[in-house]
Design a protein around this motif. Structure first.
Motif, mmCIF file in Angstrom:
data_model
loop_
_atom_site.group_PDB
_atom_site.id
_atom_site.type_symbol
_atom_site.label_atom_id
_atom_site.label_comp_id
_atom_site.label_asym_id
_atom_site.label_seq_id
_atom_site.Cartn_x
_atom_site.Cartn_y
_atom_site.Cartn_z
ATOM 1 N N ARG A 1 0.726 -1.193 0.099
ATOM 2 C CA ARG A 1 -0.190 0.031 0.031
ATOM 3 C C ARG A 1 0.766 1.431 -0.033
ATOM 4 N NH1 ARG A 1 -2.889 -2.732 4.294
ATOM 5 N NH2 ARG A 1 -2.067 -1.238 5.693
ATOM 6 N N LEU A 2 2.005 1.111 0.814
ATOM 7 C CA LEU A 2 2.817 2.413 0.718
ATOM 8 C C LEU A 2 3.616 2.663 -0.588
ATOM 9 C CD1 LEU A 2 4.453 4.487 2.542
ATOM 10 C CD2 LEU A 2 6.189 2.520 2.788
ATOM 11 N N ARG A 3 3.906 1.555 -1.141
ATOM 12 C CA ARG A 3 4.447 1.746 -2.679
ATOM 13 C C ARG A 3 3.711 1.939 -3.942
ATOM 14 N NH1 ARG A 3 6.375 -1.998 -6.478
ATOM 15 N NH2 ARG A 3 5.623 -3.701 -5.446
ATOM 16 N N ARG A 4 2.174 1.404 -3.595
ATOM 17 C CA ARG A 4 1.284 1.735 -4.813
ATOM 18 C C ARG A 4 0.300 2.886 -4.404
ATOM 19 N NH1 ARG A 4 3.198 -0.472 -9.340
ATOM 20 N NH2 ARG A 4 4.091 -2.705 -9.076
ATOM 21 N N ILE A 5 -0.061 3.161 -3.242
ATOM 22 C CA ILE A 5 -0.741 4.218 -3.042
ATOM 23 C C ILE A 5 -0.421 5.379 -2.299
ATOM 24 C CG2 ILE A 5 -3.286 4.637 -1.635
ATOM 25 C CD1 ILE A 5 -3.782 1.534 -1.842
ATOM 26 N N THR A 6 0.342 5.120 -1.139
ATOM 27 C CA THR A 6 0.690 6.270 -0.717
ATOM 28 C C THR A 6 1.953 7.189 -1.141
ATOM 29 O OG1 THR A 6 0.439 5.156 1.639
ATOM 30 C CG2 THR A 6 1.775 7.080 1.669
ATOM 31 N N ILE A 7 2.828 6.541 -1.557
ATOM 32 C CA ILE A 7 3.828 7.486 -2.258
ATOM 33 C C ILE A 7 3.310 8.021 -3.532
ATOM 34 C CG2 ILE A 7 6.039 7.319 -3.479
ATOM 35 C CD1 ILE A 7 6.252 6.986 -0.400
ATOM 36 N N LEU B 1 5.711 15.460 -1.883
ATOM 37 C CA LEU B 1 7.250 15.211 -1.884
ATOM 38 C C LEU B 1 8.081 16.121 -3.030
ATOM 39 C CD1 LEU B 1 7.038 11.214 -1.412
ATOM 40 C CD2 LEU B 1 8.281 12.740 0.038
ATOM 41 N N PHE B 2 7.338 16.232 -4.003
ATOM 42 C CA PHE B 2 8.127 17.289 -4.937
ATOM 43 C C PHE B 2 8.221 18.223 -4.502
ATOM 44 C CE2 PHE B 2 7.699 20.111 -8.632
ATOM 45 C CZ PHE B 2 8.794 19.598 -9.401
ATOM 46 N N LEU C 1 12.962 16.541 -14.857
ATOM 47 C CA LEU C 1 13.268 15.134 -14.576
ATOM 48 C C LEU C 1 12.183 14.469 -13.541
ATOM 49 C CD1 LEU C 1 17.089 15.163 -14.733
ATOM 50 C CD2 LEU C 1 15.377 14.650 -16.474
ATOM 51 N N VAL C 2 12.104 15.209 -12.301
ATOM 52 C CA VAL C 2 11.359 14.632 -11.216
ATOM 53 C C VAL C 2 9.890 14.867 -11.576
ATOM 54 C CG1 VAL C 2 11.180 14.578 -8.626
ATOM 55 C CG2 VAL C 2 13.296 15.071 -9.760
ATOM 56 N N GLU C 3 9.458 15.861 -12.058
ATOM 57 C CA GLU C 3 7.967 16.245 -11.889
ATOM 58 C C GLU C 3 7.211 15.035 -12.874
ATOM 59 O OE1 GLU C 3 5.120 20.126 -12.140
ATOM 60 O OE2 GLU C 3 6.893 19.903 -13.684
ATOM 61 N N ARG C 4 7.935 14.559 -13.687
ATOM 62 C CA ARG C 4 7.405 13.524 -14.666
ATOM 63 C C ARG C 4 6.788 12.607 -14.169
ATOM 64 N NH1 ARG C 4 12.129 12.679 -19.470
ATOM 65 N NH2 ARG C 4 12.008 14.984 -20.038
ATOM 66 N N LYS C 5 7.482 11.988 -12.758
ATOM 67 C CA LYS C 5 6.939 10.915 -11.915
ATOM 68 C C LYS C 5 5.828 11.271 -10.936
ATOM 69 C CE LYS C 5 11.264 8.583 -12.501
ATOM 70 N NZ LYS C 5 12.483 8.066 -12.010
ATOM 71 N N VAL C 6 5.472 12.732 -10.795
ATOM 72 C CA VAL C 6 4.555 13.056 -9.858
ATOM 73 C C VAL C 6 3.203 12.727 -10.482
ATOM 74 C CG1 VAL C 6 3.529 15.276 -8.793
ATOM 75 C CG2 VAL C 6 5.917 15.152 -9.195
ATOM 76 N N HIS C 7 2.521 12.084 -9.500
ATOM 77 C CA HIS C 7 1.001 11.752 -9.685
ATOM 78 C C HIS C 7 -0.067 12.692 -9.232
ATOM 79 C CE1 HIS C 7 -2.251 9.289 -10.397
ATOM 80 N NE2 HIS C 7 -2.937 9.382 -9.083
#
Length: 297
Positions: free
Chosen positions: A205-211, A218-219, A289-295
């Protein structure tokens, strides 16, 4: 009709500018003028009053790039950022995850974790100065309990930067914790309920939902933490004065020393411009680079 519409748009723009005028004046006086003045002075040798005396072009920059002292300052700054930002964010995230649990009395721990926000840099640095004291400090007393050799925390070049980094992490963790806790509490609880029904364990849940859901927060924290780390000054001034052997002479403190102790405002301005460019490049890379991974929800 067209003339009336044009007049209305002009009036709207004028009204908007009028509302923005106080902010524009403040930005012009305290941000834009100092910034352009700094860039201007970086191309000059100056007198002790900070007035431009002789145009030297890019010589100030050439001198800095070939200066071993400036290179050491850049290295110390890079190491300081590397020490403080990742560890500080991981600690803040860990505390935020703990404080987000629905447990009895958790409000007390939330207050404790965020309490460092209420202490000024000067007061915090004085506290850490006593803790690092080689004679009466808490850390050396703990070492003596275990019969370990004493460490000159702020006087040993191998330990000074680490010691300042530890105090900085403690000072900044409260802010990061509070922002991350707010982000955690904005995550829809139904997502966790659905995952529990499906039998997902905590780390899944931490890896698939929380993060992923926390990634915008975080960004933001990573970006702010990087900028703050590059601009660190107060604790350096109180704890080490850039020493020993310039091991903690971070670039902002180097700018201060060059300008207000050596009265070399030209080279100090050049250092400030270089720092601005570094922070600008790091921030742009963050967004590229990092913002691409922001959901984003």
């Amino acid at each position: 009709m067209n003339r009336s519409l044009k007049w209305r748009k002009t009036l709207d723009v004028s009204t908007a500018l009028l509302y923005l005028l106080p902010s524009i004046i403040l930005f012009a006086v305290f941000i834009f003028y100092p910034m352009f003045r700094t860039i201007y002075l970086s191309f000059f040798l100056t007198d002790q009053a900070g007035n431009a005396a002789l145009n030297v072009g890019f010589e100030n920059y050439q001198y800095l790039l070939s200066s071993s002292e400036f290179q050491n300052s850049m290295k110390a700054t890079a190491l300081f950022v590397l020490y403080t930002v990742p560890i500080g964010i991981i600690l803040a995230l860990f505390f935020a995850l703990l404080a987000n649990e629905k447990l009895k009395g958790i409000g007390f721990f939330r207050t404790m974790y965020s309490s460092t926000m209420g202490i000024s840099v000067a007061a915090s640095s004085v506290i850490w100065l006593f803790m690092f004291n080689p004679s009466i400090g808490m850390f050396n007393r703990l070492l003596s309990v275990f019969n370990l050799p004493q460490i000159q925390w702020l006087l040993d070049p191998e330990w000074a930067l680490i010691s300042v980094a530890v105090s900085t992490i403690w000072m900044n963790t409260g802010f990061s914790f509070l922002i991350l806790l707010g982000g955690l509490q904005n995550i829809d609880e139904h997502l966790y309920e659905s995952s529990r029904i499906d039998g997902a364990w905590y780390f899944y849940r931490l890896r698939r939902i929380t993060i992923p859901m926390l990634s915008p927060t975080l960004f933001f924290i990573i970006t702010i933490s990087l900028i703050n780390a590059f601009q660190t000054f107060g604790q350096i001034d109180i704890l080490t004065k850039g020493g020993p052997s310039q091991s903690t002479n971070l670039i902002v403190y180097s700018i201060y020393r060059e300008a207000f102790i050596n009265y070399q405002f030209g080279t100090a301005s050049a250092q400030a411009v270089i720092l601005f460019v570094i922070i600008l490049i790091v921030t742009i890379l963050q967004f590229k680079l990092v913002e691409r991974k922001v959901h984003y929800q």
